[in-house]
Design an enzyme around this catalytic site. Structure first.
Site, PDB file in Angstrom:
ATOM      1  N   CYS A  47      41.310  31.096  56.696  1.00  0.00           N
ATOM      2  CA  CYS A  47      41.631  32.372  55.795  1.00  0.00           C
ATOM      3  C   CYS A  47      41.847  33.707  56.996  1.00  0.00           C
ATOM      4  O   CYS A  47      42.485  34.391  57.008  1.00  0.00           O
ATOM      5  CB  CYS A  47      40.598  32.770  54.894  1.00  0.00           C
ATOM      6  SG  CYS A  47      40.787  31.873  53.432  1.00  0.00           S
ATOM      7  N   CYS A  93      38.296  39.279  51.998  1.00  0.00           N
ATOM      8  CA  CYS A  93      38.315  38.487  50.993  1.00  0.00           C
ATOM      9  C   CYS A  93      38.615  38.834  49.860  1.00  0.00           C
ATOM     10  O   CYS A  93      39.591  38.155  48.841  1.00  0.00           O
ATOM     11  CB  CYS A  93      36.952  37.803  50.795  1.00  0.00           C
ATOM     12  SG  CYS A  93      36.137  37.015  52.519  1.00  0.00           S
ATOM     13  N   ARG A 123      37.756  26.418  56.289  1.00  0.00           N
ATOM     14  CA  ARG A 123      38.612  27.125  55.359  1.00  0.00           C
ATOM     15  C   ARG A 123      38.444  28.543  55.509  1.00  0.00           C
ATOM     16  O   ARG A 123      39.295  29.420  55.663  1.00  0.00           O
ATOM     17  CB  ARG A 123      38.267  26.738  53.818  1.00  0.00           C
ATOM     18  CG  ARG A 123      39.405  27.576  52.833  1.00  0.00           C
ATOM     19  CD  ARG A 123      40.886  27.019  53.065  1.00  0.00           C
ATOM     20  NE  ARG A 123      41.926  27.833  52.466  1.00  0.00           N
ATOM     21  CZ  ARG A 123      42.761  28.361  53.114  1.00  0.00           C
ATOM     22  NH1 ARG A 123      42.936  28.427  54.509  1.00  0.00           N
ATOM     23  NH2 ARG A 123      43.820  29.023  52.528  1.00  0.00           N
ATOM     24  N   HIS A 173      41.113  37.453  46.634  1.00  0.00           N
ATOM     25  CA  HIS A 173      40.472  36.619  45.775  1.00  0.00           C
ATOM     26  C   HIS A 173      40.153  37.311  44.624  1.00  0.00           C
ATOM     27  O   HIS A 173      39.226  36.920  43.854  1.00  0.00           O
ATOM     28  CB  HIS A 173      39.405  35.795  46.378  1.00  0.00           C
ATOM     29  CG  HIS A 173      40.250  34.862  47.384  1.00  0.00           C
ATOM     30  ND1 HIS A 173      41.105  33.947  47.024  1.00  0.00           N
ATOM     31  CD2 HIS A 173      40.108  34.802  48.744  1.00  0.00           C
ATOM     32  CE1 HIS A 173      41.457  33.249  48.151  1.00  0.00           C
ATOM     33  NE2 HIS A 173      41.050  33.804  49.058  1.00  0.00           N
TER      34      HIS A 173
END
Length: 275
Positions: free
Chosen positions: A236, A189, A232, A193
């Site tokens: 991802c 992640c 979501r 991000h």
């Protein structure tokens, strides 16, 4: 010089989060994003990627004038007000009313686990003899959209109780998930991000982690409907060619716990719309 400062901030956040608590983690994230996007006020992160994407923001604001999620809010209100077969309803499970999204996710000491809003809604249904809702698509998004709309303006304030080590363990599991690389692309992640926030992947700009949870559920054009946060998460994982996990399973609930703690202090503004 700016790239050097951002690199140093990234190294600092990695070092800090290895041994820090939730508030120290949050401040490390904020420090990193302030270095990376110095002109973006902190409160703007509640708008997700549109805090850092001015062109996308113009399109988003135009869509919000006639929001595609309005029918889902109306359907959710009908669900909230409709009695169950036993004569009770959601109001009996949540007597403080539907403006409650700021209370989730939360640590439930009795159950010994993180309870998210979708899970709490389904536990209410099951306790009253009703069939639980599916967690990614369908009516779950209606009731979530209504609760989110009623909760707009409420401030996120996730607590990780210090008197229950299981709560900190759940938080740490969520943080570990966030930083762990997985899938054929070997991404975490954080790869998208945190480290690469603001860069473009195909036609989309990668959003910052802070503010990720504020606008859900979300109407996405590619979905043609409203979808949940855990949908979501699954998307991802699929994008990086990793196996998607079970929606509302422990891994995703703990990840949501961590992500929401990183957005403490921001206002909720769901439901929202995305590309």
């Amino acid at each position: 010089m700016k790239k050097i400062l951002i690199t140093l901030a990234l190294l600092a956040i990695t070092a800090v989060t290895a041994q820090a608590g939730p508030e120290e983690d949050r401040m490390a994230f904020i420090k990193y994003y302030k270095a990376k996007f110095p002109s973006v006020p902190m409160e703007e992160y509640a708008n997700g990627v549109y805090a850092i994407d001015p062109i996308g923001r113009e399109n988003w604001e135009a869509i919000e004038e006639f929001p595609p999620y309005e029918p889902f809010i109306d359907a959710g209100q009908a669900m909230w007000e409709k009695p169950f077969a036993n004569g009770k309803g959601y109001k009996d499970c949540f007597p403080d009313g539907p403006a409650m999204a700021d209370k989730y996710p939360s640590w439930d000491k009795q159950q010994g686990m993180v309870v998210t809003l979708p899970l709490a809604l389904n536990q209410c249904l099951e306790a009253n003899g009703e069939k639980p809702l599916k967690y990614k698509k369908g009516p779950i998004n209606n009731i979530l959209a209504y609760v989110a709309f009623q909760s707009r303006g409420k401030v996120i304030n996730v607590e990780v109780p210090k008197d229950d080590p299981r709560a900190m363990a759940a938080y740490e599991d969520g943080k570990k998930f966030y930083f762990t690389r997985r899938g054929q692309l070997n991404f975490s992640c954080a790869s998208c991000h945190l480290q690469n926030a603001g860069l473009r992947v195909r036609t989309e700009i990668l959003s910052p982690t802070v503010g990720h949870v504020t606008g859900w559920p979300v109407y996405r054009s590619k979905w043609g409907t409203v979808g949940t946060l855990h949908r979501r998460f699954s998307g991802c994982n699929n994008n990086i060619r990793a196996k998607a996990l079970k929606a509302q399973g422990e891994e995703y609930r703990n990840l949501e716990y961590f992500l929401t703690a990183m957005s403490n202090g921001l206002e909720l503004n769901g439901p929202s719309a995305r590309k």
